[in-house]
Design an enzyme around this catalytic site. Structure first.
Site, PDB file in Angstrom:
ATOM      1  N   GLN A 124       4.503  10.097   5.356  1.00 37.32           N
ATOM      2  CA  GLN A 124       3.097   9.428   5.157  1.00 37.32           C
ATOM      3  C   GLN A 124       2.642   8.623   6.188  1.00 37.32           C
ATOM      4  O   GLN A 124       3.172   7.322   5.956  1.00 37.32           O
ATOM      5  CB  GLN A 124       2.936   9.217   3.723  1.00 37.32           C
ATOM      6  CG  GLN A 124       1.693   8.727   3.216  1.00 37.32           C
ATOM      7  CD  GLN A 124       1.680   8.137   1.773  1.00 37.32           C
ATOM      8  OE1 GLN A 124       2.938   7.753   1.463  1.00 37.32           O
ATOM      9  NE2 GLN A 124       0.622   7.827   1.178  1.00 37.32           N
ATOM     10  N   GLY A 125       1.955   8.950   7.187  1.00 35.57           N
ATOM     11  CA  GLY A 125       1.455   7.832   8.123  1.00 35.57           C
ATOM     12  C   GLY A 125       0.387   7.181   7.578  1.00 35.57           C
ATOM     13  O   GLY A 125      -0.746   7.506   8.367  1.00 35.57           O
ATOM     14  N   SER A 127       0.015   3.547   6.143  1.00 45.12           N
ATOM     15  CA  SER A 127       0.025   2.193   6.575  1.00 45.12           C
ATOM     16  C   SER A 127       0.152   1.627   7.838  1.00 45.12           C
ATOM     17  O   SER A 127       0.754   2.358   8.762  1.00 45.12           O
ATOM     18  CB  SER A 127       1.150   1.583   5.522  1.00 45.12           C
ATOM     19  OG  SER A 127       1.066   1.791   4.268  1.00 45.12           O
ATOM     20  N   SER A 159       8.266   6.101   5.367  1.00 48.21           N
ATOM     21  CA  SER A 159       9.499   6.478   4.784  1.00 48.21           C
ATOM     22  C   SER A 159       9.974   7.708   5.285  1.00 48.21           C
ATOM     23  O   SER A 159       8.938   8.590   5.218  1.00 48.21           O
ATOM     24  CB  SER A 159       9.096   6.497   3.087  1.00 48.21           C
ATOM     25  OG  SER A 159       8.901   5.354   2.674  1.00 48.21           O
ATOM     26  N   GLU A 242       0.252  10.649  -5.560  1.00 49.26           N
ATOM     27  CA  GLU A 242       1.393   9.702  -5.534  1.00 49.26           C
ATOM     28  C   GLU A 242       1.967   9.517  -6.460  1.00 49.26           C
ATOM     29  O   GLU A 242       3.212   9.667  -6.616  1.00 49.26           O
ATOM     30  CB  GLU A 242       1.106   8.719  -4.631  1.00 49.26           C
ATOM     31  CG  GLU A 242       2.025   7.898  -4.043  1.00 49.26           C
ATOM     32  CD  GLU A 242       2.121   7.214  -2.510  1.00 49.26           C
ATOM     33  OE1 GLU A 242       0.597   6.706  -2.493  1.00 49.26           O
ATOM     34  OE2 GLU A 242       2.937   6.247  -2.411  1.00 49.26           O
ATOM     35  N   GLU A 362      -0.454  -6.917  -7.256  1.00 56.03           N
ATOM     36  CA  GLU A 362      -1.820  -7.757  -7.120  1.00 56.03           C
ATOM     37  C   GLU A 362      -3.052  -6.891  -7.191  1.00 56.03           C
ATOM     38  O   GLU A 362      -4.103  -7.068  -7.886  1.00 56.03           O
ATOM     39  CB  GLU A 362      -1.946  -8.736  -5.956  1.00 56.03           C
ATOM     40  CG  GLU A 362      -0.945 -10.131  -5.998  1.00 56.03           C
ATOM     41  CD  GLU A 362       0.393  -9.656  -5.725  1.00 56.03           C
ATOM     42  OE1 GLU A 362       0.713  -8.551  -5.205  1.00 56.03           O
ATOM     43  OE2 GLU A 362       1.189 -10.555  -5.770  1.00 56.03           O
TER      44      GLU A 362
HETATM   45  C1  LIG Z   1       9.773   0.882   0.010  1.00 55.51           C
HETATM   46  C2  LIG Z   1       8.365   1.224   0.701  1.00 55.51           C
HETATM   47  C3  LIG Z   1       8.146   2.364   1.199  1.00 55.51           C
HETATM   48  C4  LIG Z   1       7.026   2.484   1.683  1.00 55.51           C
HETATM   49  N1  LIG Z   1       6.582   3.810   2.268  1.00 55.51           N
HETATM   50  C5  LIG Z   1       5.314   4.002   2.926  1.00 55.51           C
HETATM   51  C6  LIG Z   1       4.941   5.410   3.567  1.00 55.51           C
HETATM   52  O1  LIG Z   1       5.919   6.360   3.495  1.00 55.51           O
HETATM   53  N2  LIG Z   1       3.769   5.564   4.310  1.00 55.51           N
HETATM   54  C7  LIG Z   1       2.854   4.523   4.323  1.00 55.51           C
HETATM   55  O2  LIG Z   1       1.909   4.803   4.641  1.00 55.51           O
HETATM   56  N3  LIG Z   1       3.247   3.288   3.673  1.00 55.51           N
HETATM   57  C8  LIG Z   1       4.541   2.885   3.002  1.00 55.51           C
HETATM   58  N4  LIG Z   1       4.597   1.732   2.323  1.00 55.51           N
HETATM   59  C9  LIG Z   1       3.765   0.768   2.804  1.00 55.51           C
HETATM   60  C10 LIG Z   1       2.966   0.164   1.445  1.00 55.51           C
HETATM   61  O3  LIG Z   1       1.810   1.231   0.938  1.00 55.51           O
HETATM   62  C11 LIG Z   1       2.205  -1.200   1.878  1.00 55.51           C
HETATM   63  O4  LIG Z   1       3.377  -1.954   2.107  1.00 55.51           O
HETATM   64  C12 LIG Z   1       1.241  -1.575   0.855  1.00 55.51           C
HETATM   65  O5  LIG Z   1       0.245  -0.937   0.444  1.00 55.51           O
HETATM   66  C13 LIG Z   1       1.045  -2.886   1.089  1.00 55.51           C
HETATM   67  O6  LIG Z   1       0.455  -3.354   2.159  1.00 55.51           O
HETATM   68  P1  LIG Z   1       0.791  -4.411   3.134  1.00 55.51           P
HETATM   69  O7  LIG Z   1       2.504  -4.235   3.334  1.00 55.51           O
HETATM   70  O8  LIG Z   1       0.186  -4.159   4.500  1.00 55.51           O
HETATM   71  O9  LIG Z   1       0.524  -5.564   2.395  1.00 55.51           O
HETATM   72  P2  LIG Z   1      -1.037  -6.646   2.345  1.00 55.51           P
HETATM   73  O10 LIG Z   1      -1.901  -5.338   2.150  1.00 55.51           O
HETATM   74  O11 LIG Z   1      -1.132  -7.178   3.665  1.00 55.51           O
HETATM   75  O12 LIG Z   1      -0.715  -7.449   1.140  1.00 55.51           O
HETATM   76  C14 LIG Z   1      -0.049  -8.586   1.417  1.00 55.51           C
HETATM   77  C15 LIG Z   1      -0.191  -9.569   0.230  1.00 55.51           C
HETATM   78  O13 LIG Z   1      -1.725  -9.721  -0.255  1.00 55.51           O
HETATM   79  C16 LIG Z   1      -1.808  -9.298  -1.315  1.00 55.51           C
HETATM   80  N5  LIG Z   1      -3.400  -8.527  -1.416  1.00 55.51           N
HETATM   81  C17 LIG Z   1      -3.561  -7.679  -0.520  1.00 55.51           C
HETATM   82  N6  LIG Z   1      -5.039  -7.246  -1.083  1.00 55.51           N
HETATM   83  C18 LIG Z   1      -5.488  -8.168  -2.057  1.00 55.51           C
HETATM   84  C19 LIG Z   1      -6.399  -8.076  -2.790  1.00 55.51           C
HETATM   85  N7  LIG Z   1      -7.486  -7.300  -2.530  1.00 55.51           N
HETATM   86  N8  LIG Z   1      -6.272  -9.047  -3.998  1.00 55.51           N
HETATM   87  C20 LIG Z   1      -5.330  -9.427  -4.297  1.00 55.51           C
HETATM   88  N9  LIG Z   1      -4.104  -9.561  -3.516  1.00 55.51           N
HETATM   89  C21 LIG Z   1      -4.200  -8.840  -2.350  1.00 55.51           C
HETATM   90  C22 LIG Z   1      -0.963  -8.154  -1.789  1.00 55.51           C
HETATM   91  O14 LIG Z   1      -0.691  -7.759  -3.129  1.00 55.51           O
HETATM   92  C23 LIG Z   1       0.307  -8.976  -0.877  1.00 55.51           C
HETATM   93  O15 LIG Z   1       0.772  -9.601  -1.719  1.00 55.51           O
HETATM   94  C24 LIG Z   1       5.863   1.494   1.835  1.00 55.51           C
HETATM   95  C25 LIG Z   1       6.328   0.285   1.305  1.00 55.51           C
HETATM   96  C26 LIG Z   1       7.529   0.131   0.831  1.00 55.51           C
HETATM   97  C27 LIG Z   1       7.857  -1.617   0.311  1.00 55.51           C
END
Ligand SMILES: Cc1cc2nc3c(=O)[nH]c(=O)nc-3n(C[C@H](O)[C@H](O)[C@H](O)COP(=O)(O)OP(=O)(O)OC[C@H]3O[C@@H](n4cnc5c(N)ncnc54)[C@H](O)[C@@H]3O)c2cc1C
Length: 379
Positions: A124-125, A127, A159, A242, A362
């Site tokens: 899944q591309g 993020s 992933s 999902e 959050e």
């Molecule tokens: C084990 C694992 C597997 C994953 N696999 C995939 C995958 O296969 N494909 C894929 O596309 N992604 C994948 N992800 C990514 C995952 O979907 C993102 O990490 C997640 O959506 C959060 O995005 P971010 O890391 O950019 O954090 P951000 O969105 O930048 O968030 C940073 C912090 O800000 C907070 N925050 C952000 N927006 C708000 C808001 N509106 N209100 C309050 N707080 C907020 C968040 O809660 C967090 O604490 C994976 C992540 C993990 C940990």
């Protein structure tokens, strides 16, 4: 909400239990992530041979046309039998249903069967470094030239990309349109020079996910899913699928971990300590509330035809309880919990990502506040 299973549901469960008893994949192999993955892939192949790989898919695509309750039973029984999740879990739960909803007949004919057998793995591309919770802000760009799209950008946390043949890729195809409207959804072939997969090693030591560097990758127009500019709607279909089903698997895994923790505490006499017994009792209550909430979510879908915000509540409760459980296990074990290769050390470290993957806590709290409690919107 009626929690008793009907006759057909009981028959489905018993048939599956018998199959799992006869075809159990055996103990998890020792060794690296690749050995583990091959084990899960082999198990999926065997499930597919007997029509169990995707019970929720319609029969015409090789599924069993299972009801939501039967799908929940499938994941519960898989967890109960201590069997692993199928290797192509993103293909089965996300890509397949999204292609069924939005795909042309040619796309369905081409992509669904190899998903089922695990012959072609999907990732899944979505993020990107600057687009996670705010997915619609993604910057990976696709430009059309004749019948071909050229894609440039970066994805992260992908992933299973190291095993994948195909990627569900969301890219920006119109930079002038409002951010949700300028996106399109592609089925991208990972096997090309212009797609570089670089593993990211997690705190557990495993490279479960990756960075994708996409530098001029080519996608034929026939691999556009749902039409140009419809990427956000198609992505929502993927995101809605999902958590459906998987929640039941996770909930059962949590129950199993709790039971083995209780057994451990009983065996070494620490269950006689009222503080420990109290904490385990609290975790038991949370596990039960989680199970019942998961079923309540199922009833909503059966009644109204679409998932309600309860899915967010279940995911939030599961990640919080799993983190508390693994932390408490580590407290009980003492220094052993920090030993490399100890099961509980792995669980403790892996649980850190639970409150990020599939929607951060959050963000889920915002959904619950706005859509369950009806509080005013934060933005
Ligand atoms: C084990 C694992 C597997 C994953 N696999 C995939 C995958 O296969 N494909 C894929 O596309 N992604 C994948 N992800 C990514 C995952 O979907 C993102 O990490 C997640 O959506 C959060 O995005 P971010 O890391 O950019 O954090 P951000 O969105 O930048 O968030 C940073 C912090 O800000 C907070 N925050 C952000 N927006 C708000 C808001 N509106 N209100 C309050 N707080 C907020 C968040 O809660 C967090 O604490 C994976 C992540 C993990 C940990």
């Amino acid at each position: 909400m009626d929690l008793t299973f009907s006759e057909p549901e009981l028959a489905f469960r018993d048939e599956l239990r018998t199959w799992l008893a006869d075809h159990h994949p055996g103990a998890e192999p020792e060794g690296d992530g690749d050995a583990h993955y091959a084990w899960r892939r082999d198990f999926q192949r065997r499930l597919a041979d007997d029509g169990w790989a995707a019970v929720h898919w319609p029969r015409e695509y090789g599924g069993r046309g299972a009801t939501l309750t039967q799908s929940a039973i499938f994941f519960e029984e898989l967890g109960r039998a201590n069997a692993p999740l199928m290797a192509n879990v993103l293909g089965l739960l996300l890509a397949g249903p999204t292609i069924m909803t939005w795909g042309t007949q040619e796309q369905k004919d081409r992509y669904l069967a190899p998903i089922l057998t695990g012959e072609e793995i999907w990732c899944q591309g979505f993020s990107e470094p600057d687009a996670g919770s705010d997915l619609a802000g993604l910057k990976t760009k696709a430009v059309k030239n004749g019948d071909t799209w050229t894609v440039t950008g970066q994805k992260v946390w992908t992933s299973g990309a190291q095993y994948s043949k195909w990627c569900m890729l969301v890219a920006r195809t119109d930079t002038d349109a409002p951010k949700h409207k300028g996106l399109s959804y592609f089925l991208m072939d990972m096997e090309q020079e212009e797609v570089q997969v670089r593993p990211l090693r997690q705190i557990t030591g495993e490279p479960e996910f990756n960075e994708l560097f996409i530098d001029g990758a080519k996608i034929p127009d026939e691999n556009l899913l749902g039409g140009e500019g419809n990427g956000w709607k198609v992505a929502l279909t993927t995101l809605m699928n999902e958590r459906a089903g998987l929640g039941f698997f996770l909930q059962v895994r949590l129950r199993q971990m709790l039971d083995s923790l209780i057994e451990m505490a009983a065996a070494d006499g620490s269950l006689d300590d009222p503080v420990i017994a109290d904490k385990l009792g609290e975790l038991h209550l949370k596990a039960e509330v989680l199970r019942l909430t998961a079923y309540r979510g199922l009833s909503t879908v059966e009644k109204y035809g679409q998932p309600g915000p309860e899915g967010s509540l279940t995911k939030w409760m599961w990640s919080e309880t799993n983190q508390q459980l693994t932390q408490f296990a580590a407290d009980l074990l003492g220094p052993r919990a920090l030993t490399a290769n100890d099961r509980w050390a792995y669980e403790l470290l892996r649980a850190r990502g639970n409150s990020i993957e599939g929607g951060t806590t959050e963000v889920l709290k915002n959904i619950v506040a706005e859509r369950v409690l009806g509080l005013p919107k934060a933005r």
